[in-house]
Design a protein around this motif. Sequence first.
Motif, mmCIF file in Angstrom:
data_model
loop_
_atom_site.group_PDB
_atom_site.id
_atom_site.type_symbol
_atom_site.label_atom_id
_atom_site.label_comp_id
_atom_site.label_asym_id
_atom_site.label_seq_id
_atom_site.Cartn_x
_atom_site.Cartn_y
_atom_site.Cartn_z
ATOM 1 N N ILE A 161 -31.448 -27.706 7.507
ATOM 2 C CA ILE A 161 -30.854 -28.239 6.331
ATOM 3 C C ILE A 161 -29.952 -29.479 6.808
ATOM 4 O O ILE A 161 -29.431 -30.292 5.807
ATOM 5 N N ASP A 162 -29.760 -29.851 8.045
ATOM 6 C CA ASP A 162 -29.146 -30.722 8.578
ATOM 7 C C ASP A 162 -30.145 -31.930 8.941
ATOM 8 O O ASP A 162 -31.046 -31.551 9.665
ATOM 9 N N GLN A 163 -29.918 -33.027 8.174
ATOM 10 C CA GLN A 163 -31.291 -34.083 8.127
ATOM 11 C C GLN A 163 -30.900 -35.304 8.838
ATOM 12 O O GLN A 163 -29.777 -35.855 8.729
ATOM 13 N N ILE A 164 -31.700 -35.950 9.359
ATOM 14 C CA ILE A 164 -31.713 -37.434 9.732
ATOM 15 C C ILE A 164 -33.015 -38.089 9.252
ATOM 16 O O ILE A 164 -34.024 -37.604 9.250
ATOM 17 N N MET A 165 -32.853 -38.840 8.226
ATOM 18 C CA MET A 165 -33.979 -39.583 7.537
ATOM 19 C C MET A 165 -33.743 -40.982 7.687
ATOM 20 O O MET A 165 -32.703 -41.506 7.686
ATOM 21 N N LEU A 187 -30.137 -42.203 6.980
ATOM 22 C CA LEU A 187 -29.215 -41.067 6.323
ATOM 23 C C LEU A 187 -29.097 -39.967 7.332
ATOM 24 O O LEU A 187 -29.918 -39.369 7.778
ATOM 25 N N LEU A 188 -27.677 -39.504 7.387
ATOM 26 C CA LEU A 188 -27.209 -38.492 8.330
ATOM 27 C C LEU A 188 -26.490 -37.441 7.671
ATOM 28 O O LEU A 188 -25.688 -37.810 6.846
ATOM 29 N N GLY A 189 -26.844 -36.147 7.809
ATOM 30 C CA GLY A 189 -25.934 -35.425 6.935
ATOM 31 C C GLY A 189 -26.480 -33.939 6.695
ATOM 32 O O GLY A 189 -27.459 -33.531 7.106
ATOM 33 N N ASP A 190 -25.601 -33.159 6.031
ATOM 34 C CA ASP A 190 -25.824 -31.781 5.837
ATOM 35 C C ASP A 190 -26.300 -31.856 4.381
ATOM 36 O O ASP A 190 -25.365 -32.014 3.633
ATOM 37 N N LEU A 191 -27.569 -31.776 4.101
ATOM 38 C CA LEU A 191 -28.011 -31.722 2.661
ATOM 39 C C LEU A 191 -28.389 -30.522 2.024
ATOM 40 O O LEU A 191 -28.617 -30.470 0.862
ATOM 41 N N ASN A 192 -28.055 -29.284 2.617
ATOM 42 C CA ASN A 192 -27.997 -27.947 2.044
ATOM 43 C C ASN A 192 -29.314 -27.841 1.372
ATOM 44 O O ASN A 192 -29.571 -27.206 0.444
ATOM 45 N N GLY A 193 -30.532 -28.308 2.022
ATOM 46 C CA GLY A 193 -31.778 -28.128 1.594
ATOM 47 C C GLY A 193 -32.919 -28.646 2.534
ATOM 48 O O GLY A 193 -32.568 -29.743 3.537
ATOM 49 N N THR A 194 -33.978 -28.275 2.831
ATOM 50 C CA THR A 194 -34.950 -28.694 3.466
ATOM 51 C C THR A 194 -35.961 -29.782 2.830
ATOM 52 O O THR A 194 -35.863 -30.059 1.866
ATOM 53 N N MET A 195 -36.877 -30.220 3.724
ATOM 54 C CA MET A 195 -37.632 -31.369 3.441
ATOM 55 C C MET A 195 -38.869 -30.931 2.121
ATOM 56 O O MET A 195 -39.314 -31.566 1.489
ATOM 57 N N ASP A 199 -34.542 -47.493 20.939
ATOM 58 C CA ASP A 199 -33.359 -48.202 21.499
ATOM 59 C C ASP A 199 -32.127 -47.986 20.628
ATOM 60 O O ASP A 199 -31.005 -48.692 20.852
ATOM 61 N N PHE A 200 -32.113 -47.021 19.798
ATOM 62 C CA PHE A 200 -31.012 -46.896 18.869
ATOM 63 C C PHE A 200 -30.908 -45.331 18.729
ATOM 64 O O PHE A 200 -31.761 -44.650 18.233
ATOM 65 N N THR A 201 -29.953 -44.733 19.063
ATOM 66 C CA THR A 201 -29.767 -43.132 19.158
ATOM 67 C C THR A 201 -28.707 -42.674 18.015
ATOM 68 O O THR A 201 -27.667 -43.301 17.999
ATOM 69 N N VAL A 202 -29.125 -41.806 16.912
ATOM 70 C CA VAL A 202 -28.075 -41.262 16.091
ATOM 71 C C VAL A 202 -27.990 -39.836 16.080
ATOM 72 O O VAL A 202 -28.844 -39.127 16.700
ATOM 73 N N ALA A 203 -26.776 -39.454 15.758
ATOM 74 C CA ALA A 203 -26.670 -37.867 15.573
ATOM 75 C C ALA A 203 -25.576 -37.182 14.374
ATOM 76 O O ALA A 203 -24.924 -38.297 13.955
ATOM 77 N N THR A 204 -25.882 -36.248 13.984
ATOM 78 C CA THR A 204 -25.308 -35.620 12.951
ATOM 79 C C THR A 204 -24.890 -34.365 13.065
ATOM 80 O O THR A 204 -25.608 -33.387 13.646
ATOM 81 N N HIS A 205 -23.516 -33.680 12.532
ATOM 82 C CA HIS A 205 -23.245 -32.428 12.961
ATOM 83 C C HIS A 205 -22.103 -32.175 11.742
ATOM 84 O O HIS A 205 -21.144 -32.718 11.307
#
Length: 352
Positions: A313-317, A269-277, A130-136
Motif C-alpha cells: 500500500i506504500d507506492q512509488i509511481m 508520486l511517493l506515499g502511503d495510498l492505503n491501496g494496491t495497484m 541516476d536518481f533514487t527516491v524513497a518513501t516511508h
Amino acid sequence: MAQQAYMTETDNGGSGPEHRGSRLRRLADRLLHGWRGDPRIWRRGVLTAAVALVLALVMLLHSRIPNRVGNLGSLTETFLPWLGLLVPVLLVLAVVRRSATALIAVLLPAAVWANLFGGLLTDKTATGGDFTVATHNVNADNPDPAGTARDVAASGADVLALEELKASAVPVYEKALAGTYRYHSVQGTVGLWSKYPLRDVRGVDIKLGWTRAMRATVASPYGPVAVYVAHMPSVRVKVNAGFTARQRDKSADALGEAIAAEPLPRKILLGDLNGTMNDRSLNEVTSQMRSTQGAAGSGFGFSWPASFPMARIDQIMVKGVEPIGSWTLPRTGSDHLPVAARVNVPRSATGS
C-alpha cells in the motif's frame, strides 16, 4: 578399488543405477494407483472443481465485484495475490479425491494467477539509474523517530518522503536528516527531504480539511522533476459497514486530478495510498502512472504490516521517468516498511 554404484531392483527383476527419473515415476505410480480403469475419476471431486472455477472467475473478473456492500470489490483487490494460495490446496484435494475433473479444473485458476502475477516473480531490476527516491509512513506513534530517520537516510535516496509526521516529532526528523538533506519542506503531516533545491512547494487539497499531500519541483541535475507526496485516509474494516474506504476513494480522485493537471512532464508520486495497484478505487492515479515495483522490482514488494507484510500500500509511481529498480527497505520503528526505487531521468528538454 572399483567404483561402486548404488543399485536398485528394476521392474524386470534385474538391477541398475537409481535415477531421479525412476523415483519420480514410482512416486507418480503410487499417487495415481487405482486411477486407471476407474470411470469414477470423472464423477468425483465435482465440488472441488466448482470451487476452482469460482476462484478463477473471482481473479479474472475481480473488477466486476461490486463495492456497494462493504466495498467488497476493493477488499478483494487489496489481497488478490493471496488467492493463489488456494490453488495448491485445491490441487491436493483433487489428488486425494482421485478426481481427473478437479485436476483439470484447478489448471484454470493456476493459469489466471500466473497471468496476473507471474511477472512479479521474476527479478526485473536493471543496472544503472541516476536518481533514487524513497518513501516511508513513519507512524505517528513511532517510538524511535531519530533512528527511523537515520535508517531511511542510509538508503542513499536523493529524495525522501515521510508520511504520518506528528508535529512534536518533526524537529526530531529535521535534526536527524539535516546532515544528509540540505533542502526540505513539511506540509501538514507529510514532508519531503531532498539533496537538490526545492521550489514551487505547496500543499495539495485531497478533500480532507487538513493537509496530507504536497507537491514540489526538485531541481535535479537532469532537469526539474515534479514530486508529489501523499498519505491517503486509512481504510477501515467495521462490523456494521464492512470494508469502508469512501473517504480514501474521494481523496484518491482529488490526487489523480492534481497529478493530471501537473504541467511538468516528469512526475514522481511517493506515499502511503492505503491501496494496491489492483484497487479500482485508485484508478484516477494508477491509470496515468507506472508502479516502479511492477515495472522494475523483484517480487511483490509487500510493505504492510511490517511484522508480516501482506500488501503493498506504500507506492512509488512515475511518469516521464524510467524505472530501473524497486525494493523494500529494512524494518524501522513503524508499522510500514520503507520502499525505494531507482529511476533514470531523461536528459532531453532539461529546461522544460
